[in-house]
Motif scaffolding. Structure first.
Motif: not given
Ligand code: 87F
Length: 572
Positions: A168, A172, A175, A195-196, A198, A227, A291, A315, A317, A345, A347
């Motif tokens: 996952h 990323f 960022e 950055p999110t 999870e 990010r 994703f 999105t 997911h 998830s 957003a």
């Molecule tokens: C940037 C840095 C670290 C997107 C990132 O879309 C991690 C991530 O996991 C990362 N940019 N994402 C994906 C996010 C996925 C998801 N998270 C919860 C969503 C909806 C809300």
């Protein structure tokens, strides 16, 4: 009404000291002098404001592999802009002539955004935050009806938690922003800024979920995320810190998860189409674009005709059981067996506001859809020479009271240091859907003049019919804005069968609907073949609404049997 000194102080915080010192030596009763100084200051202010967006041009265009150059601080580049002569207000760039500069200018002059000295970070002024609030009020109420509860998890993530799910985070990682010091002391362990969430939430899900009675667990949080993007930042559209809601839910069965994915996606469609007047296409992301941590991704895709780019609106997911495996989110099912939860998830972010600005704005500024406009109407007195000014002002106040009592978001602009013309431009820039003018003739005829921001169509409305007519007009503006945007968007979708047609449509700034074999290698190949100055094309989604696929149809890119229609395009 604001006192003149405090108004000017607030409005022109950013002007030069020289202009500032002049204003305090003014005789405030001479409105002509005030007007000329206001013009001068407006010019100084516009110069100041357009400097900042251009400073972004020092940003690196693409994401570097290693040790990206630090570009934290905005470096202003002075750039002189032409200022409109008549009112001292207005945009100096036309939307169709230089879309990038137009957008930078409209979000600042429309008082949505103030620039900030950390690159990629912006101040959301009340005018844009109020739009965010409207969307939030709607969405929050809807998810509560679905049994989703709000909560709040911390901003910081430990390195251990963040890197637990390697797949996952891998792509990323560049960022992620880290805190490494407090004062002069290095922290024992650096901590990441989410950055999110999870990796913040799922260790706790694992603790809270034990048996089937703990399910479903359905949480949402309204928060900010960071990010550290290295692509060119754009207010609302791509910023390093942004606001969003993130929903994280866990179910006993895949069926329940699947159902929620679509219910949330429908709310996202409503946000765009019914609130922001922006048409979107619902669909599923390809394997390349989904994703990576999840099972499948659904999306609402918007399109910006001026740049010919698609833009992911929001999105939803289905994560499947990938995170459940990593974070051991396990429950005892009704048969007493150990089972992994199914997770989703979803957003949407403040990007919604940027898309709305790009779609509806025009050469005079913002055009706000009435459902989200912080003010739906503005009342402006038009006291010609020798008119009974007092009576006109009183009629303005009365009109506001009547319409406000009917639930319309409305204010009067009675400032006597601005001309009616200046006020027209000001409220046009801010995109208020209706302007109500009241002059001596209106007073005599017991009517007001109502002007639509979206079409500039004017009509005289008898006072007795005002409440009803304003309500009708606001609804009409809302639906007309959506219909216009949809007609435009539809004219930008081209259906093709082969590579040559695909390239032609792409170069014409279109979205392209093409029969596709649905193979990741082929998508990667299309990306390589279309890479150029303006960026590669990719799949935006496989629309849920699929046209018939003729017998024997072949993929436009590989010539293999086509499995579905996919929507392709350059994108943000
Ligand atoms: C940037 C840095 C670290 C997107 C990132 O879309 C991690 C991530 O996991 C990362 N940019 N994402 C994906 C996010 C996925 C998801 N998270 C919860 C969503 C909806 C809300």
């Amino acid at each position: 009404m604001l006192g003149i000194k405090s108004y000017l102080r607030a409005s022109f915080r950013s002007m030069s000291m020289q202009a500032l010192s002049r204003i305090y030596t003014l005789n405030m009763s001479t409105s002509e002098t005030v007007d000329s100084v206001v013009k001068e200051i407006s010019a100084a202010r516009i110069d100041h404001e357009v400097d900042s967006p251009n400073s972004n041009k020092v940003e690196k265009k693409s994401k570097p592999k290693k040790a990206p150059k630090d570009n934290t601080v905005q470096k202003p580049i002075a750039k002189k802009k032409e200022v409109k002569k008549d009112t001292g207000l207005g945009l100096s760039v036309k939307k169709d002539e230089n879309f990038g500069d137009w957008y930078s200018e409209v979000v600042v002059q429309g008082e949505m955004i103030e620039y900030y000295d950390v690159s990629g970070c912006y101040i959301l002024r009340p005018w844009s935050y109020s739009i965010w609030d409207s969307l939030k009020d709607f969405f929050d109420a809807e998810i509560k009806k679905m049994g989703i509860k709000n909560s709040y998890f911390p901003l910081f993530v430990s390195e251990k938690a963040l890197t637990k799910e390697k797949n996952h985070i891998e792509g990323f990682a560049p960022e992620v922003a880290w805190v490494t010091k407090s004062g002069e002391t290095n922290l024992e362990m650096p901590i990441a800024i989410r950055p999110t969430s999870e990796t913040v939430m799922y260790p706790i899900f694992s603790k809270w979920i034990r048996g089937h009675r703990d399910l479903p667990l359905k949480l949402n949080q309204w928060c900010n995320v960071v990010r550290w993007e290295f692509k060119h930042p754009t207010p609302f559209i791509r910023s390093r810190e942004f606001l969003w809601q993130e929903g994280h839910t866990a179910f006993a069965t895949k069926e329940e998860a699947d159902e929620e994915v679509l219910a949330i996606l429908e709310l996202y469609r409503k946000i765009y189409e019914e609130f922001l007047g922006v048409p979107v296409i619902k669909g599923k992301k390809s394997e390349v674009e989904k994703f990576a941590g999840g099972l499948y991704t659904t999306t609402v895709e918007a399109f910006i005709p001026n740049t010919g780019r698609g833009i992911q609106g929001a999105t939803s997911h289905c994560l499947g059981q990938n995170f459940a495996k990593m974070f051991e989110i396990i429950f005892e099912n009704e048969k007493g067996e150990r089972s992994m939860v199914w997770q989703n998830s979803w957003a949407y972010t403040t990007r919604t506001i940027g898309v709305m600005v790009m779609i509806h704005g025009d050469d005079k500024g913002l055009v706000l859809p009435p459902r989200v406009a912080p003010l739906q109407a503005i009342v402006i007195p038009v006291p010609y020479k020798d008119a009974d000014t007092q009576a006109i002002l009183e009629e303005c106040i009365k009109t506001v009271q009547t319409l406000r009592a009917a639930g319309i978001r409305i204010e009067e602009d009675l400032r006597d240091n601005y001309s009616p013309g200046w006020k027209y431009s000001h409220w046009e820039l801010k995109g208020v859907p209706l302007r109500i003018e009241i002059g001596p003739k209106d007073l005599a005829n017991k009517q007001v003049r109502v002007v639509r921001r979206d079409s500039f169509v004017k009509e005289d409305v008898p006072l007795g019919q005002l409440t009803e007519r304003v309500g009708e007009l606001l609804e009409k503006i809302q639906s007309d804005m959506f219909e216009r945007a949809k007609l435009k968007r539809d004219s930008c979708i081209k259906k093709v069968e082969n590579w040559d047609e695909f390239m032609c449509a792409l170069n014409d700034k279109m979205m392209v609907l093409a029969p596709w074999c649905d193979e990741p290698d082929v998508e990667e190949d299309v990306k390589t073949r279309t890479k150029g100055e303006t960026g590669a094309a990719k799949t935006l989604c496989m629309p849920f609404d699929q046209p018939d696929l003729p017998e024997g149809a072949v993929c436009f890119a590989s010539g293999k049997p086509a499995k579905k229609w996919a929507l392709w395009g350059r994108s943000y």
